[in-house]
Write a protein that holds these residues in place. Structure first.
Motif, PDB file in Angstrom:
ATOM      1  N   TYR A  12       7.921   7.568 -13.720  1.00  0.00           N
ATOM      2  CA  TYR A  12       8.646   8.377 -12.680  1.00  0.00           C
ATOM      3  C   TYR A  12       8.065   9.510 -12.209  1.00  0.00           C
ATOM      4  N   LEU A  13       7.597  10.255 -13.153  1.00  0.00           N
ATOM      5  CA  LEU A  13       6.937  11.621 -12.804  1.00  0.00           C
ATOM      6  C   LEU A  13       5.662  11.668 -11.996  1.00  0.00           C
ATOM      7  N   SER A  14       4.788  10.440 -12.061  1.00  0.00           N
ATOM      8  CA  SER A  14       3.887  10.498 -11.344  1.00  0.00           C
ATOM      9  C   SER A  14       4.063  10.007  -9.960  1.00  0.00           C
ATOM     10  N   HIS A  15       5.122   9.034  -9.720  1.00  0.00           N
ATOM     11  CA  HIS A  15       5.859   8.588  -8.226  1.00  0.00           C
ATOM     12  C   HIS A  15       6.357   9.732  -7.830  1.00  0.00           C
ATOM     13  N   LEU A  16       7.268  10.582  -8.518  1.00  0.00           N
ATOM     14  CA  LEU A  16       7.824  11.923  -7.883  1.00  0.00           C
ATOM     15  C   LEU A  16       6.916  12.896  -7.383  1.00  0.00           C
ATOM     16  N   ASP A  17       5.807  12.887  -8.086  1.00  0.00           N
ATOM     17  CA  ASP A  17       4.749  13.952  -7.707  1.00  0.00           C
ATOM     18  C   ASP A  17       4.214  13.294  -6.435  1.00  0.00           C
ATOM     19  N   SER A  18       3.964  12.211  -6.261  1.00  0.00           N
ATOM     20  CA  SER A  18       3.404  11.570  -5.162  1.00  0.00           C
ATOM     21  C   SER A  18       4.260  11.777  -3.826  1.00  0.00           C
ATOM     22  N   ILE A  20       6.822  14.065  -3.658  1.00  0.00           N
ATOM     23  CA  ILE A  20       6.736  15.698  -3.236  1.00  0.00           C
ATOM     24  C   ILE A  20       5.395  15.823  -2.619  1.00  0.00           C
ATOM     25  N   ARG A  21       4.153  15.479  -2.753  1.00  0.00           N
ATOM     26  CA  ARG A  21       3.154  15.927  -2.080  1.00  0.00           C
ATOM     27  C   ARG A  21       3.176  15.330  -0.566  1.00  0.00           C
ATOM     28  N   ARG A  22       3.579  14.070  -0.335  1.00  0.00           N
ATOM     29  CA  ARG A  22       3.764  13.675   0.971  1.00  0.00           C
ATOM     30  C   ARG A  22       4.868  14.370   1.599  1.00  0.00           C
ATOM     31  N   GLY A  23       5.948  14.587   1.048  1.00  0.00           N
ATOM     32  CA  GLY A  23       6.924  15.517   1.658  1.00  0.00           C
ATOM     33  C   GLY A  23       6.485  16.908   2.131  1.00  0.00           C
ATOM     34  N   ARG A  24       5.642  17.526   1.380  1.00  0.00           N
ATOM     35  CA  ARG A  24       5.442  18.993   1.763  1.00  0.00           C
ATOM     36  C   ARG A  24       4.239  18.506   2.879  1.00  0.00           C
ATOM     37  N   GLN A  25       3.593  17.490   2.957  1.00  0.00           N
ATOM     38  CA  GLN A  25       2.761  17.292   4.185  1.00  0.00           C
ATOM     39  C   GLN A  25       3.445  17.278   5.246  1.00  0.00           C
ATOM     40  N   LEU A  26       4.502  16.190   5.340  1.00  0.00           N
ATOM     41  CA  LEU A  26       5.413  15.915   6.386  1.00  0.00           C
ATOM     42  C   LEU A  26       6.208  17.398   6.832  1.00  0.00           C
ATOM     43  N   SER A  27       6.697  18.092   5.812  1.00  0.00           N
ATOM     44  CA  SER A  27       7.142  19.344   6.248  1.00  0.00           C
ATOM     45  C   SER A  27       6.365  20.084   7.172  1.00  0.00           C
ATOM     46  N   GLY A  28       5.226  20.284   6.646  1.00  0.00           N
ATOM     47  CA  GLY A  28       4.177  21.060   7.436  1.00  0.00           C
ATOM     48  C   GLY A  28       4.116  20.500   8.763  1.00  0.00           C
ATOM     49  N   ASN A  29       4.001  19.181   8.683  1.00  0.00           N
ATOM     50  CA  ASN A  29       3.879  18.600  10.173  1.00  0.00           C
ATOM     51  C   ASN A  29       5.009  18.817  11.272  1.00  0.00           C
ATOM     52  N   LEU A  30       6.038  18.561  10.502  1.00  0.00           N
ATOM     53  CA  LEU A  30       7.318  18.652  11.461  1.00  0.00           C
ATOM     54  C   LEU A  30       7.592  19.994  11.872  1.00  0.00           C
ATOM     55  N   THR A  31       7.348  20.866  11.021  1.00  0.00           N
ATOM     56  CA  THR A  31       7.494  22.298  11.511  1.00  0.00           C
ATOM     57  C   THR A  31       6.546  22.838  12.730  1.00  0.00           C
ATOM     58  N   ALA A  32       5.373  22.164  12.494  1.00  0.00           N
ATOM     59  CA  ALA A  32       4.090  22.192  13.688  1.00  0.00           C
ATOM     60  C   ALA A  32       4.714  21.460  14.911  1.00  0.00           C
ATOM     61  N   ASP A  33       5.074  20.424  14.875  1.00  0.00           N
ATOM     62  CA  ASP A  33       5.976  19.681  16.242  1.00  0.00           C
ATOM     63  C   ASP A  33       6.966  18.962  15.663  1.00  0.00           C
ATOM     64  N   PRO A  34       8.046  19.344  15.970  1.00  0.00           N
ATOM     65  CA  PRO A  34       9.467  18.745  15.424  1.00  0.00           C
ATOM     66  C   PRO A  34       9.745  17.485  16.548  1.00  0.00           C
ATOM     67  N   ALA A  35       8.843  17.099  17.440  1.00  0.00           N
ATOM     68  CA  ALA A  35       9.175  16.084  18.291  1.00  0.00           C
ATOM     69  C   ALA A  35       8.229  14.923  18.037  1.00  0.00           C
ATOM     70  N   ASP A  36       7.180  15.311  17.192  1.00  0.00           N
ATOM     71  CA  ASP A  36       6.084  14.051  16.999  1.00  0.00           C
ATOM     72  C   ASP A  36       6.739  12.732  16.398  1.00  0.00           C
ATOM     73  N   GLY A  37       6.604  11.866  17.304  1.00  0.00           N
ATOM     74  CA  GLY A  37       7.506  10.428  17.082  1.00  0.00           C
ATOM     75  C   GLY A  37       6.750   9.837  15.895  1.00  0.00           C
ATOM     76  N   SER A  38       5.380   9.894  15.801  1.00  0.00           N
ATOM     77  CA  SER A  38       4.709   9.356  14.391  1.00  0.00           C
ATOM     78  C   SER A  38       5.404  10.019  13.142  1.00  0.00           C
ATOM     79  N   GLU A  39       5.404  11.367  13.307  1.00  0.00           N
ATOM     80  CA  GLU A  39       5.794  12.060  12.085  1.00  0.00           C
ATOM     81  C   GLU A  39       7.267  11.765  11.849  1.00  0.00           C
ATOM     82  N   ILE A  40       7.973  11.725  12.691  1.00  0.00           N
ATOM     83  CA  ILE A  40       9.457  11.394  12.492  1.00  0.00           C
ATOM     84  C   ILE A  40       9.461   9.879  11.699  1.00  0.00           C
TER      85      ILE A  40
END
Length: 260
Positions: A12-18, A20-40
């Motif tokens: 579970y910890l390994s999966h949660l870490d994965s 979290i890493r994906r979520g942080r990347q998504l957060s940065g991408n959405l902040t840069a372009d909130p309307a990006d359809g692929s990111e949404i």
């Protein structure tokens, strides 16, 4: 600890870490372009995977504290604290990351019962993690609980007094963290912050951009809460005054911690 249980937790910890890493990347991408359809679209898929994981860790119970935290991440809050639907995708990602961090913290406990689903108890609230003074955090957290209780019990004077005390404490904390020299351009008095009046602290914090203009809604009786005698003999605090002071406190908490 049983080896099977340990292996389950590590998985579970390994999966949660994965996640979290994906979520942080998504957060940065959405902040840069909130309307990006692929990111949404990628964010929705990530949220679904988070939901499946949280459901498993919660034992399938929607009443579980972790499941409730997950659901609340999708809600916005009014100034009154009431929930309404419609938080922005980037904001939801940020909140879900906080939920995943809670899951990791719970799984990382060193006692003999670290499995999240083994307990439905809500962990201690963390409303004041934005406070820089670590010793102050538990004090204002308990004061917040006391203020809510006083309001529910109809002790409006105590509710207002406590809300204003919390407000002053958290604003003082951010002022002291900023530093007197950095506040000089915002009209800060030369004396120590500890010697400033309640009104001065709020005014300087607003001019420095640390908080917005929510304090203008404070009832008149709140401005002299330190010295009730200034409000006249035996001034009664109305329910409206107490609730408004609490609402202003929530607004300032949100200013100081935009992720709330």
């Amino acid at each position: 600890m049983d080896e099977n249980l340990r292996a389950q937790i590590e998985t579970y910890l390994s999966h949660l870490d994965s996640l979290i890493r994906r979520g942080r990347q998504l957060s940065g991408n959405l902040t840069a372009d909130p309307a990006d359809g692929s990111e949404i679209a990628a964010t929705r898929a990530w949220q679904e995977e988070c939901g499946i994981t949280i459901n498993q860790l919660s034992g399938g119970s929607k009443a579980h504290w972790l499941a409730r935290s997950f659901s609340q991440a999708f809600l916005m809050r009014k100034d009154t604290g009431d929930a309404v639907e419609g938080a922005a995708p980037a904001e939801i990602v940020k909140r879900l990351l906080a939920v995943l961090d809670q899951a990791v913290a719970s799984l990382s406990q060193t006692d003999e019962s670290p499995v999240i689903s083994a307990s439905s108890a809500q962990p201690p609230p963390h409303r004041f993690d934005f406070v820089h003074n670590l010793e102050l955090r538990p004090v204002v957290e308990q004061a917040y609980i006391d203020s809510r209780r006083a309001l529910e019990e109809g002790d409006y004077g105590q509710a207002l007094l406590t809300s204003c005390g919390i407000l002053e404490a958290i604003v003082t904390d951010v002022l002291e963290h900023k530093g007197l020299s950095a506040l000089a351009a915002s009209g800060a008095p030369p004396e120590k912050i500890a010697d400033w009046s309640f009104a001065t602290r709020l005014t300087v914090a607003e001019k420095a951009g640390l908080i917005r203009g929510g304090c203008a809604r404070l009832p008149q009786v709140a401005w002299t809460y330190r010295d009730p005698s200034e409000n006249g003999p035996q001034t009664a605090v109305s329910e409206k005054d107490a609730r408004r002071a609490g609402q202003v406190l929530h607004v300032v908490m949100r200013d100081l911690d935009p992720g709330r």
